[in-house]
Design an enzyme around this catalytic site. Structure first.
Site, short mmCIF file in Angstrom:
data_model
loop_
_atom_site.label_atom_id
_atom_site.label_comp_id
_atom_site.label_asym_id
_atom_site.label_seq_id
_atom_site.Cartn_x
_atom_site.Cartn_y
_atom_site.Cartn_z
N SER A 153 -55.21 -8.62 -17.06
CA SER A 153 -55.60 -8.23 -18.40
C SER A 153 -55.80 -9.49 -19.27
O SER A 153 -56.55 -10.38 -18.87
CB SER A 153 -54.55 -7.28 -18.97
OG SER A 153 -55.02 -6.62 -20.11
N ASP A 194 -62.83 0.36 -15.90
CA ASP A 194 -61.68 -0.10 -16.69
C ASP A 194 -62.00 0.04 -18.17
O ASP A 194 -63.07 -0.35 -18.63
CB ASP A 194 -61.39 -1.56 -16.34
CG ASP A 194 -60.09 -2.08 -16.92
OD1 ASP A 194 -59.67 -1.60 -17.99
OD2 ASP A 194 -59.50 -2.98 -16.30
N HIS A 250 -56.35 0.19 -15.06
CA HIS A 250 -56.24 -1.17 -15.58
C HIS A 250 -55.13 -1.89 -14.82
O HIS A 250 -53.97 -1.48 -14.87
CB HIS A 250 -55.93 -1.11 -17.07
CG HIS A 250 -55.92 -2.45 -17.75
ND1 HIS A 250 -57.02 -3.27 -17.78
CD2 HIS A 250 -54.94 -3.10 -18.43
CE1 HIS A 250 -56.72 -4.36 -18.46
NE2 HIS A 250 -55.47 -4.28 -18.86
#
Length: 535
Positions: free
Chosen positions: A243, A468, A497
């Protein structure tokens, strides 16, 4: 919006004369980031690069005094904890310093199998990586092979948790239920949110201090990461970033290309300078709407289990009815539309949330509201210690607001979000309010690093699901183009994710092979999706 899932909050929302110092006798430290790369970044950061080299040399000499972790940190033996000292401002490496908390668990293999340390960042900004060694103590099967070769190392980035934690508002005030619907009904509603955003930005300066706040940037965290590398005794870094951790990795790879040994970035932030961070958040709004619809389709397909409707439209109608009910009278007196959104946004974030979110929703519609109230209520106990949602939100805001220049015109924010909300209403306004403090940010906003391949950067492994929501697929494509020699693994028709933590042999085997041997496929790879959740 945070580039990893917040606990439950939708705010009303994963550093003179230094060159010789790098040659300290006995120091295990790679060469300083090359000047050409720093000049290309366009920041005039030569002095910061020299400061980072000095800090890394000092850390290499000092090492880390590993001890059993403090009992209240929650990390069992044989995990060990320690600190690494870094400058607050890398252009002033002899000035004020802070201590960064790190932890590790030793590799489980033989001496011959060991390849060094693998350092992890889970995202945010504002996420703690300190739980990473627990992948070994809990015997996570996905990481058994890798843990034979590497020490697993986590850390709290600057400002996070046990690393000089910052704050923008009293934690008790932060967790109080805001009740108000993030979607405004009037100009008065918008002005109320604007006032909250200004007060929050001012609170960051008052509670954190402008000196620290001005240094809460991704480039400084990347420099911190290099100091940690040196303190670990590693000549080069092995890194796993998820991320926001992918953007940290991209910036690190740009500033310190010759310091990278192996790097995996999973669920990628688009690193283009014009995307950081205002446009990135607008892009999230579009992607979250798409993944929300994927979840509604799945709920409708499993109507026999959830009884929420046999079509997406039927499920959406029940969602809107639930929001309207909570707006009129908060569920249990504490769960308004903002709290509902904080809970339901878990579904487009992670497939693992599909069943729990649908189950709580189903029970509510069937006449049992308590499971939904319990799940969506703010955690009023989350007000003490270092690791709090308030701290995480403060770091998120500080880093994104200081990293880049944001629009200061409310007319632009209003126009952009009003237009987006027409087609993508699930998250647009709540995301706008979370980021609006950046419009009145009290310290100088920087210019993002121009992410690019630098001399000595080895091939990087990029992993991304196609749908995502938090980090749309385009980000992986852009980084792939910028990091020459990289390989992209795409999980087709999937949208969770954080891909490397899921069971998908097509991906898991390639992650293991890369970390253990450095080998990548000759071309990019497309994998079928991991298993769809079953009610």
């Amino acid at each position: 919006m945070r580039h990893n899932r917040p606990k439950s909050r939708v705010m009303a929302f994963g550093s003179a004369g230094f060159a010789a110092a790098a040659l300290i006798a006995g120091a295990v430290v790679a060469p300083a980031a090359n000047a050409q790369t720093n000049q290309a970044a366009g920041h005039g950061q030569d002095s910061a690069a020299k400061g980072a080299a000095l800090a890394a040399a000092r850390a290499a000499k000092a090492g880390i005094d590993w001890q059993d972790c403090p009992a209240d940190w929650g990390f069992e033996k044989p995990i060990q904890c320690g600190y690494v000292t870094v400058p607050i401002d890398y252009t002033k490496p002899n000035g004020k310093t802070i201590k960064l908390a790190v932890d590790r668990i030793a590799s489980t293999g033989t001496k011959e199998e060991r390849q060094g340390a693998l350092v992890y960042n889970p995202g945010g900004p504002g996420g703690s990586g300190m739980r990473f060694p627990r992948r070994v103590t809990t015997k996570n099967p996905l990481w058994v092979n890798t843990s034979k070769a590497y020490d697993f190392v986590g850390f709290d980035p600057r400002g996070v948790g046990h690393s000089a934690p910052i704050s923008c508002i009293d934690p008790q005030e932060f967790v109080k239920a805001p009740k108000a619907d993030p979607v405004p009904d009037s100009t008065a509603d918008k002005n109320a949110q604007r006032k909250l955003a200004r007060e929050y930005a001012d609170g960051c300066a008052a509670r954190t201090g402008r000196t620290m706040l001005a240094q809460m940037t991704t480039p400084n965290t990347a420099r911190d990461l290099d100091v940690i590398r040196a303190a670990l005794g590693e000549k080069k870094l092995n890194y796993l970033g998820v991320s926001y951790g992918t953007y940290l990795g991209a910036v690190y790879g740009t500033l310190f290309p010759s310091h990278v040994r192996r790097m995996i970035v999973d669920s990628v932030v688009n690193p283009a300078r014009d995307n950081i961070w205002y446009e990135a958040n607008l892009g999230q709004d579009v992607a979250f709407e798409g993944r929300w619809k994927d979840w509604e389709d799945w709920v409708a397909k499993n109507d026999a289990a959830f009884h929420l409707g046999t079509t997406r439209a039927a499920v959406q109608a029940k969602w809107l009815e639930l929001r309207a009910t909570a707006k009129k009278s908060p569920l249990g007196g504490v769960v308004g539309p903002a709290e509902l959104l904080g809970f339901f946004q878990g579904a487009p974030y992670y497939d693992s949330s599909w069943v729990p979110v649908a189950t709580a929703f189903s029970k509510y519609v069937a006449g049992d509201p308590q499971p939904l109230i319990d799940a969506a209520s703010p955690d009023m106990s989350d007000t003490a210690g270092n690791i709090t949602s308030e701290n995480g939100n403060a770091v998120y805001t500080a880093v994104e607001c200081t990293d880049a220049k944001w629009p200061t015109s409310w007319a632009k924010w209003d126009k952009d979000n009003t237009e987006l909300n027409k087609k993508y209403p699930f998250l647009t306004w709540s995301n706008a309010w979370m980021n609006l403090p950046c419009a009145t940010w009290p310290v100088k906003q920087q210019s993002p690093v121009e992410v690019r391949t630098g001399k000595g950067l080895p091939p990087v492994l990029i992993v991304q699901s196609q749908r995502d929501a938090a980090t749309p697929y385009e980000g992986a494509v852009v980084l792939h183009q910028r990091f020459k020699g990289s390989r992209l693994i795409t999980e087709k028709d999937a949208g969770s994710h954080g891909v490397t933590g899921l069971v998908n042999p097509c991906i898991n085997s390639r992650v293991d092979t890369y970390l253990l041997t450095g080998k990548l496929d000759k071309s990019d790879v497309t994998c079928t999706p991991h298993a769809t959740p079953v009610p």
